[in-house]
Design a protein around this motif. Sequence first.
Motif, short mmCIF file in Angstrom:
data_model
loop_
_atom_site.label_atom_id
_atom_site.label_comp_id
_atom_site.label_asym_id
_atom_site.label_seq_id
_atom_site.Cartn_x
_atom_site.Cartn_y
_atom_site.Cartn_z
N ASP A 53 41.06 2.81 1.54
CA ASP A 53 41.74 3.04 2.82
C ASP A 53 41.66 1.83 3.74
O ASP A 53 42.65 1.49 4.40
N GLN A 54 40.51 1.19 3.79
CA GLN A 54 40.38 -0.03 4.60
C GLN A 54 41.36 -1.08 4.13
O GLN A 54 42.02 -1.74 4.94
N LEU A 55 41.44 -1.24 2.83
CA LEU A 55 42.33 -2.24 2.25
C LEU A 55 43.78 -1.92 2.55
O LEU A 55 44.56 -2.80 2.94
N ARG A 56 44.15 -0.66 2.44
CA ARG A 56 45.53 -0.25 2.75
C ARG A 56 45.85 -0.48 4.23
O ARG A 56 46.94 -0.93 4.57
N GLU A 57 44.90 -0.16 5.11
CA GLU A 57 45.12 -0.33 6.55
C GLU A 57 45.28 -1.80 6.93
O GLU A 57 46.11 -2.14 7.77
N LEU A 58 44.50 -2.66 6.31
CA LEU A 58 44.59 -4.09 6.59
C LEU A 58 45.89 -4.68 6.07
O LEU A 58 46.48 -5.55 6.70
N GLY A 59 46.30 -4.23 4.91
CA GLY A 59 47.46 -4.82 4.25
C GLY A 59 47.03 -6.01 3.43
O GLY A 59 45.94 -6.56 3.59
N ALA A 60 47.89 -6.42 2.53
CA ALA A 60 47.56 -7.46 1.57
C ALA A 60 47.24 -8.80 2.23
O ALA A 60 46.25 -9.44 1.88
N ASP A 61 48.04 -9.23 3.18
CA ASP A 61 47.86 -10.56 3.76
C ASP A 61 46.55 -10.67 4.53
O ASP A 61 45.79 -11.62 4.34
N ALA A 62 46.27 -9.72 5.41
CA ALA A 62 45.04 -9.75 6.20
C ALA A 62 43.81 -9.61 5.30
O ALA A 62 42.82 -10.32 5.47
N ALA A 63 43.88 -8.71 4.34
CA ALA A 63 42.75 -8.51 3.43
C ALA A 63 42.50 -9.75 2.60
O ALA A 63 41.34 -10.16 2.41
N TYR A 64 43.55 -10.38 2.11
CA TYR A 64 43.36 -11.58 1.30
C TYR A 64 42.81 -12.72 2.14
O TYR A 64 41.98 -13.50 1.68
N GLY A 65 43.25 -12.80 3.40
CA GLY A 65 42.69 -13.79 4.31
C GLY A 65 41.19 -13.59 4.51
O GLY A 65 40.42 -14.54 4.54
N MET A 66 40.77 -12.33 4.62
CA MET A 66 39.35 -12.03 4.76
C MET A 66 38.59 -12.42 3.49
O MET A 66 37.46 -12.92 3.57
N LEU A 67 39.21 -12.21 2.35
CA LEU A 67 38.60 -12.57 1.08
C LEU A 67 38.35 -14.08 1.03
O LEU A 67 37.27 -14.53 0.65
N LEU A 68 39.34 -14.86 1.45
CA LEU A 68 39.18 -16.31 1.46
C LEU A 68 38.14 -16.74 2.48
O LEU A 68 37.33 -17.64 2.22
N ALA A 69 38.16 -16.11 3.65
CA ALA A 69 37.19 -16.45 4.68
C ALA A 69 35.76 -16.16 4.23
O ALA A 69 34.81 -16.80 4.70
N ALA A 70 35.60 -15.22 3.32
CA ALA A 70 34.28 -14.87 2.79
C ALA A 70 33.83 -15.86 1.71
O ALA A 70 32.74 -15.71 1.17
N GLY A 71 34.67 -16.83 1.39
CA GLY A 71 34.28 -17.87 0.45
C GLY A 71 34.86 -17.77 -0.94
O GLY A 71 34.54 -18.58 -1.81
N ASN A 72 35.72 -16.82 -1.18
CA ASN A 72 36.35 -16.71 -2.50
C ASN A 72 37.42 -17.78 -2.65
O ASN A 72 38.15 -18.09 -1.70
N ALA A 73 37.52 -18.33 -3.84
CA ALA A 73 38.54 -19.34 -4.11
C ALA A 73 39.92 -18.67 -4.16
O ALA A 73 40.05 -17.57 -4.69
N PRO A 74 40.93 -19.32 -3.61
CA PRO A 74 42.28 -18.74 -3.66
C PRO A 74 42.81 -18.70 -5.08
O PRO A 74 42.60 -19.63 -5.86
N HIS A 75 43.48 -17.62 -5.40
CA HIS A 75 44.04 -17.44 -6.74
C HIS A 75 45.32 -16.63 -6.60
O HIS A 75 45.27 -15.45 -6.24
N PHE A 76 46.45 -17.25 -6.90
CA PHE A 76 47.74 -16.60 -6.67
C PHE A 76 47.89 -15.28 -7.41
O PHE A 76 48.36 -14.29 -6.85
N ILE A 77 47.45 -15.23 -8.66
CA ILE A 77 47.59 -13.99 -9.43
C ILE A 77 46.80 -12.86 -8.76
O ILE A 77 47.26 -11.73 -8.67
N GLY A 78 45.62 -13.17 -8.27
CA GLY A 78 44.82 -12.17 -7.57
C GLY A 78 45.53 -11.63 -6.35
O GLY A 78 45.48 -10.44 -6.05
N TYR A 79 46.22 -12.54 -5.63
CA TYR A 79 46.96 -12.12 -4.44
C TYR A 79 48.13 -11.22 -4.81
O TYR A 79 48.29 -10.13 -4.26
N TYR A 80 48.95 -11.65 -5.75
CA TYR A 80 50.12 -10.81 -6.03
C TYR A 80 49.73 -9.54 -6.78
O TYR A 80 50.41 -8.52 -6.66
N ALA A 81 48.63 -9.54 -7.51
CA ALA A 81 48.15 -8.29 -8.12
C ALA A 81 47.77 -7.30 -7.02
O ALA A 81 48.02 -6.10 -7.14
N LEU A 82 47.18 -7.80 -5.94
CA LEU A 82 46.85 -6.96 -4.79
C LEU A 82 48.12 -6.40 -4.15
O LEU A 82 48.21 -5.20 -3.90
#
Length: 117
Positions: A31-60
């Motif tokens: 539910d948190q992930l749905r409320e944030l939406g893909a873009d905001a959630a993925y931004g948080m993922l990157l801010a937490a130190g995860n390396a960017p990965h396009f497939i991971g983003y579009y899979a989300l």
Amino acid sequence: MTTTADPVSAIRNLGPASEQEYARAGIHTADQLRELGADAAYGMLLAAGNAPHFIGYYALVMGLQGRPWNDCKGDEKKALRARFDAIKAGSASDTNAAPAGIERILDQIGVGTKRQS
């Protein structure tokens, strides 16, 4: 009556590894992930130190739409790539960026970037 929230891995295309990555970014439920939406959630993922990965983003993105990850093609995939690149550019966790102040420290010890005079 106590209810439990669905884990992030309840969203299509996201498994236990994704669940752990999102938890490190402070996202613990589907539910948190749905409320944030893909873009905001993925931004948080990157801010937490995860390396960017396009497939991971579009899979989300596809998962939040209830679609399989490999359903993304053509113009839709191009548009998602532009969104991904914008999120990545706005992320403070660029893994290729030097840490703040590093140039000053390297100059102080005599090994900084050579500059043209």
